[in-house]
Design an enzyme around this catalytic site. Structure first.
Site, PDB file in Angstrom:
ATOM      1  N   GLN A  88      -4.994  -1.685   9.371  1.00 29.94           N
ATOM      2  CA  GLN A  88      -4.885  -2.987   8.715  1.00 29.94           C
ATOM      3  C   GLN A  88      -5.560  -4.067   9.574  1.00 29.94           C
ATOM      4  OE1 GLN A  88      -3.523  -3.479   5.582  1.00 29.94           O
ATOM      5  NE2 GLN A  88      -4.281  -5.568   5.775  1.00 29.94           N
ATOM      6  N   ASP A  97     -11.170   2.829   3.620  1.00 31.71           N
ATOM      7  CA  ASP A  97     -11.555   1.424   3.444  1.00 31.71           C
ATOM      8  C   ASP A  97     -13.075   1.314   3.270  1.00 31.71           C
ATOM      9  OD1 ASP A  97      -9.653  -0.555   3.245  1.00 31.71           O
ATOM     10  OD2 ASP A  97      -9.343  -0.745   5.407  1.00 31.71           O
ATOM     11  N   LYS A 109       0.840  -1.201   0.000  1.00 31.31           N
ATOM     12  CA  LYS A 109       0.000   0.000   0.000  1.00 31.31           C
ATOM     13  C   LYS A 109       0.874   1.250   0.000  1.00 31.31           C
ATOM     14  CE  LYS A 109      -3.926  -2.336   2.030  1.00 31.31           C
ATOM     15  NZ  LYS A 109      -4.613  -2.826   3.219  1.00 31.31           N
TER      16      LYS A 109
END
Ligand code: NDP
Length: 287
Positions: free
Chosen positions: A98, A121, A54
């Site tokens: 995460q 997200d 990422k």
């Protein structure tokens, strides 16, 4: 006849180049570089790889990126404090924690602590609700990546029988909603679905996200169907494989995504898109 292979790697490259150009334009016009902060707790090796990828993707797209590594025994309070600090950091437009988190941490509370406008997200209940009503700022990265693949391939969704296998909050459910918004006739299957093959064989577009290696076989799909394999399973020989048995399904399908090189590269790509969107919204630009 062998299916057309949908080249997610190539489509991701093209999309990332476009995002990078738009990020550069934003920076030239406003002086603002889109910024993403990724928090990782503990030392899960798979998560470490995802986070590294990422960061790299952000930098390649000309975006600012910071990774905050916290030890595996981090307390809920310490994690919340870290999120709190990022909330008011003007350089950071997107915050991503995460997942999965170590078991002692409350994942739902962490997701809820990320401000919806920095929730790249799109897991916050506010963003989930917005997706439901079809008025959203961010889409969850994997289902959004699937939609981008379909769009790029010129695959018509309206009026088609779409079957999604899997109903997780991060893939299956939002995927079904996006296909519905695109006017597909959508069926969602899960572990309690009876006669699964009868349902999957109806699909013009089949999206599979269950986490079971090579589970969908050629006899479970309709000839000519579009088969999108979200699964990422690590076999004993360390090879990565999908939820779809590529060998048998590619003989029957009209188009199919491989694993690796299908949906996977699109997920991070859509994270970049969301980070750019968050930056634009933060400064009120609509480029
Ligand atoms: P979850 O484990 O959260 O959900 C799995 C879903 O599959 C559940 O809804 C479950 O049903 C359903 N399921 C399990 N077994 C069966 C079965 N035998 N028949 C029908 N349905 C079944 O998984 P995720 O959605 O998080 O991930 C799914 C896969 O996608 C994984 O391989 C994951 O690694 C991959 N993934 C890939 C990404 C990418 O970037 N390419 C990103 C995210 C995930 P029930 O609800 O009844 O338990």
């Amino acid at each position: 006849m062998a299916a057309k292979i949908i080249d997610g790697k190539k489509i991701a490259e093209l999309t990332r180049a476009d995002i990078a150009a738009r990020a550069a334009q934003l920076e030239a016009q406003s002086g603002v570089k889109p910024g993403l902060a990724v928090i990782i707790v503990g030392d899960n090796p798979a998560s470490q790889v995802y986070v590294r990828n990422k960061k790299k993707a952000c930098e390649q797209a000309g975006m600012y990126s910071v990774v905050i590594e916290m030890p595996g025994d981090t307390t809920q309070e310490a994690l919340m404090k870290q999120i709190e600090a990022l909330k008011t950091d003007d350089k950071i437009h997107g915050i991503l924690v995460q997942l999965p988190l170590p078991a002692h941490l409350d994942e739902d509370a962490v997701i809820a602590a990320i401000p919806p406008e920095k929730d790249v997200d799109a897991f916050h209940p506010v963003n989930t609700g917005k997706i439901m009503i079809g008025d959203y700022d961010f889409l969850p990265c994997t289902p959004a990546g699937v939609m981008k693949l379909l769009e790029h391939e010129g695959i018509e969704i309206a009026g088609k029988e779409c079957v999604v296998v899997g109903r997780s909050n991060i893939v299956g459910k939002p995927q079904a909603m996006l296909l519905l918004h695109a006017n597909g006739t959508v069926t969602v299957c899960h572990s309690r679905t009876k006669n699964l093959a009868d349902v999957t064989r109806r699909a013009d577009i089949l999206v599979v996200a269950i986490g079971k290696a090579n589970f969908i076989t050629g006899d479970m799909i309709k000839p000519g169907a579009v088969v999108i394999d979200v699964g990422m399973n690590r076999l004993e020989n360390k090879k990565l494989c999908g939820d779809v048995d590529f060998a048998s399904c590619s003989e029957v399908a009209g188009a199919i995504t491989p694993v690796p090189g299908g949906v996977g590269p699109m997920t991070i790509t859509m994270l970049l898109e969301n980070t750019l969107t968050a930056a634009k919204k933060a400064i009120g630009k609509n480029l």
